[in-house]
Structure formats: C-alpha cells, structure tokens
Design an enzyme around this catalytic site. Structure first.
Site, PDB file in Angstrom:
ATOM      1  N   CYS A  18      -1.560  39.208 -60.614  1.00 59.67           N
ATOM      2  CA  CYS A  18      -1.064  40.018 -62.075  1.00 59.67           C
ATOM      3  C   CYS A  18      -1.921  39.585 -63.385  1.00 59.67           C
ATOM      4  CB  CYS A  18       0.519  39.811 -62.287  1.00 59.67           C
ATOM      5  SG  CYS A  18       1.464  40.005 -60.934  1.00 59.67           S
ATOM      6  N   ASP A  31      -1.935  46.587 -60.840  1.00 61.48           N
ATOM      7  CA  ASP A  31      -2.883  45.419 -61.254  1.00 61.48           C
ATOM      8  C   ASP A  31      -3.296  44.702 -60.063  1.00 61.48           C
ATOM      9  OD1 ASP A  31      -0.237  44.622 -60.316  1.00 61.48           O
ATOM     10  OD2 ASP A  31       0.030  42.704 -61.898  1.00 61.48           O
ATOM     11  N   ASP A  70       3.175  47.282 -60.823  1.00 63.31           N
ATOM     12  CA  ASP A  70       2.836  45.981 -60.338  1.00 63.31           C
ATOM     13  C   ASP A  70       2.861  45.929 -58.940  1.00 63.31           C
ATOM     14  OD1 ASP A  70       2.891  43.273 -60.303  1.00 63.31           O
ATOM     15  OD2 ASP A  70       4.426  42.917 -61.990  1.00 63.31           O
ATOM     16  N   ASP A  71       1.723  45.405 -58.490  1.00 66.74           N
ATOM     17  CA  ASP A  71       1.613  45.038 -56.992  1.00 66.74           C
ATOM     18  C   ASP A  71       1.800  46.578 -56.124  1.00 66.74           C
ATOM     19  OD1 ASP A  71       1.777  42.400 -57.685  1.00 66.74           O
ATOM     20  OD2 ASP A  71       3.693  41.932 -56.486  1.00 66.74           O
TER      21      ASP A  71
HETATM   22 CA   LIG Z   1       0.892  42.331 -59.695  1.00 67.36          CA
END
Ligand SMILES: [Ca+2]
Ligand SMILES: [Ca+2]
Ligand SMILES: [Ca+2]
Length: 444
Positions: free
Chosen positions: A66, A279, A32-33
């Site tokens: 996301c 993502d 994530d990120d």
């Molecule tokens: Ca994200």
C-alpha cells in the site's frame, strides 16, 4: 496557472505533446488490493473507461504494498527514491515531491477522500490537500470507522466507499459552480481490502467460482524459496476471498457510475483526466500465497485504465509495460506543469507514445511477515528475482521463462537442472544492481 504545456517536460524527459490550452481536472481512483481480472464485477467502470479511455493490460506497481505504491503514484518515483519502503514509515515521503503539491501550486483545488498513507496518527492533515476526509487502515474503514474530516476526528457510520463517493460528488459540484480553477481529486476506497465487508445490499451477491489458474494448483514447489514452500493457501479459500472482494467492488462500481453521470451532466467529462488503478494486486493462493508483498504476477500487476479524450486514445489498448510511477509525469504533462528538478521523476508520461520500456524493476523491503527483501526485473518474456539477507547478500534466485511458463511454475534457477539455466543470469544480476540505484532518466 500555466497556460500551455512547457516543452521541458517532466524530470528531464522530453515531452512531445503541447496540446494543453486549459488545464484538465484530475480524478485518480485508487482501490486497495484489487487484483487483475476483477473488472468483470464493475460494468459501469468498464463501460466508461473502456470505450472512452485507454486500457493498460501490462500495468505494474513497482512495489506491491500500500504505502510504497501510493507514494509512487504521487511522486512518480520508485520506492528506493521516495524512501517509503514499507507501511510503517509514511513520514519518509517528501511531500514537496507530490502531485498534490504540483497541482495546488499551479492553482488547482485539491482534495483527498479515503486512504492517504497508512500512518500512526490520524490527526495529521495531508499536506497540499485543501479538503480531505481520510482514514488510516482499510481494515477498519468499511462501517463505523474513524475518519479525519478536515481536521475533525469523527466516527462515520456510513459505508466507507459510499462516504467517499458522497464527498467526491459534493467536491466536484461545489467546484464546478465556479468553474474558474481546475480541480484535483484523489479518491481511495477501502474496497476490496480485507476483511472484505460488503455494503449491506450486496451481502451474499452471487458470483460464480473462477476456473483455478495453474499457479493456484502448483504442487511441486521444490523450486521455490522457503517462504513460498511454507505457504499453504488453498483454492477453496482463494475462491471465497475472490467472491468477497468482488462484492465490495460492486460499491466501487456504483461510485464510478455516479461520478461518470455527474461529469457528463456538468459537461466536464472531456476536460478531466480520469485514472483508475489499484495500489497492488493480490495473490489468490497462487503458489500457496494468499496476499500481496510477493514478486509474482498476481501481486505486482494491477488493473489500470485512463480516460483523457484530448490526449489519449478512446477505446484503445496500450500494451506497453507501464507502472504506477508513470502517473505523475502523465498528469503533469496533461496539466502543462514542469517538475521540480530537485525531485527527479523515474516514470514517463503515458501521453507520449514514442517510448517503450525494455523491462520494469520491482522491489520490496521486508517489514513484517515471512516475505524476505527482494528485487526483480521482468518484461513480457522473462522474470528474474533475487532475495537478500540483512547484509544485502543474495540468498535465493528465481528465473521464469514467461513465454513458455506464464504462470511461473518452474524456476529455471531452482529446478536442479543446470542445462536449462538462463545464460544471461549474471547480466541480469548486474542490471538489477544498477536498477536498484537508478534515478530519473536512467531508470527502467
Ligand atoms: Ca493495498
Ligand atoms: Ca514449481
Ligand atoms: Ca535449471
């Protein structure tokens, strides 16, 4: 169960390879990120998927946020086609168009551990996943977080990434005891999303600062749109954010090491397609921006690696422009599953080396925060960006010559010098109008 690859391919695009005799297991790891350039903190991941897989240095997410990006991974569609344009409307996803539906329908055992889509309701069970343990927001998922574990809402004290890893190990072990059906495992870690909480053992782990790149030092932003001019992220803050992110990735790397050993021990490593992707990227004060959502390189480009010994090169680099929308058609081809024509697929199978992309479309719809709605076209040599108001009218344009200005410092359409304006700006704008409405085989 499909016994062999079907020649009709995916989403109307012709498929060349037909080498599937036994459908492979499918393991997708979504961080994530996680920005590009961070795999240096993940030696086990690199040593697995590097020499045994293919690296994609030109990998994009079609929307740097996301929920839209995760929906694109699962459907092979741009956000304008799967309609999950922001983080607050996950219900727009037609779950019948997803990877989990295709694979479960073909006999796969399916599981998701980690983040599904951001959503208002933790009680909802993710369709077509027989086993699941999900949370809603990575912000809350590091320690002592609320999870929906197969319908049971529980507080999990364990570190989120380790909990996901334990679940994954168990799922693989259980399925390989009775190795008749292949499995699909979608793993998504809270790391390295803010607030970047490291596992206790990695608190204060020493990372050296990075050499600031030119986009982190841009002083003249008079060529940039207002929200960028107003952004005031500092290099110091970026260095701190980066180190915190890297510390959380150490636990992801531990997870990858465990998974690799597990698959080797079970003799499944060559019969599993393993995909690693983030993502979205993250801007480390590039142009003053701290975060995602923007059109610039650090937010739209991501680390991506795939290991699939029967169908992809090992220790190879694929320099094509590829994207999150290519993963679904890749998995369907590896599994020998034809797509449902009701859901045209915008991406293309990476197992097919015969195509290349002239450019990619990126798109973002404003939800909250200062980043306006925008859409962009880019390839290795140019980046053309348009911003829009609520009526869809163009409010600002940017053009970067990526050959001479790879860090996007001089917007040739905003530098006050008409003599260097790109001669093809009108053509790019027309192309963008077309691409924003593309579907299936007419998509970039
Ligand atoms: Ca994200
Ligand atoms: Ca500038
Ligand atoms: Ca100019």
């Amino acid at each position: 169960m499909a016994a062999a690859a079907l020649g009709s391919g995916t989403g109307g695009r012709p498929a060349k390879a037909a080498f599937v005799t036994q459908p492979p297991n499918v393991l997708i790891v979504v961080t994530d990120d996680q920005p590009r350039g961070t795999l240096s903190a993940m030696p086990a991941t690199k040593h697995w998927l590097g020499p045994h897989g293919t690296r994609y240095p030109n990998a994009f997410v079609t929307t740097p946020l996301c929920c839209p990006s995760r929906s694109s991974i699962l459907t092979g569609q741009y956000a304008h086609n799967h309609h999950v344009q922001d983080n607050t409307h996950p219900e727009n996803l037609d779950v019948r168009s997803t990877m989990e539906r295709y694979l479960q329908g073909d006999g796969y055992r399916t599981a998701i551990f980690g983040k599904y889509l951001n959503g208002p309701n933790l009680n909802l069970s993710p369709a077509y996943f027989s086993k699941y343990a999900i949370y809603l927001r990575s912000e809350d998922a590091y320690y002592n977080s609320r999870w929906n574990v197969n319908g049971d809402i529980r507080t999990i004290g364990e570190y989120g990434t380790t909990f996901v890893a334990d679940k994954a190990m168990n799922f693989i072990q259980t399925n390989e005891k009775n190795d008749v059906r292949p499995w699909f495992l979608y793993l998504s870690t809270p790391a390295p999303h803010r607030p970047f909480v490291p596992e206790y053992k990695y608190r204060g782990f020493p990372f050296a600062s990075m050499e600031p790149r030119p986009s982190m030092l841009e002083t003249d932003k008079s060529d940039k749109p207002a929200y960028v001019q107003a952004a005031s992220g500092s290099v110091d803050r970026a260095q701190k954010t980066r180190k915190k992110q890297l510390r959380t990735l150490l636990s992801v790397d531990d997870m990858m090491r465990r998974l690799h050993r597990h698959l080797v021990r079970l003799g499944e490593v060559d019969n599993t397609i393993v995909i690693f992707i983030s993502d979205n990227g993250l801007s480390w004060s590039d142009h003053g921006l701290l975060g995602k959502r923007g059109p610039y390189t650090p937010s739209v480009m991501v680390p991506m690696l795939i290991s699939y010994p029967p169908g992809l090169g090992q220790g190879t680099v694929d320099t094509r422009i590829v994207a999150n929308i290519d993963l679904l058609p890749t998995v369907l081809q590896a599994a020998g599953i034809s797509s449902d024509p009701r859901y045209p697929i915008d991406g293309r199978s990476l197992l097919d080396s015969s195509w290349s992309r002239d450019h990619i479309l990126n798109e973002y719809q404003q939800e909250h925060g200062p980043t306006p709605t925008w859409a962009a076209l880019r390839n290795d040599s140019y980046h053309y960006i348009e911003y829009y108001d609520e009526t869809g009218a163009i409010t600002f344009r940017e053009y970067y010559d990526l050959v001479n200005d790879p860090f996007e410092l001089v917007n040739l359409l905003g530098d006050g010098d008409p003599t260097n304006d790109p001669p093809n700006a009108a053509a790019l704008s027309a192309q963008l109008v077309q691409d924003k409405q593309c579907s299936g085989s007419n998509c970039p």
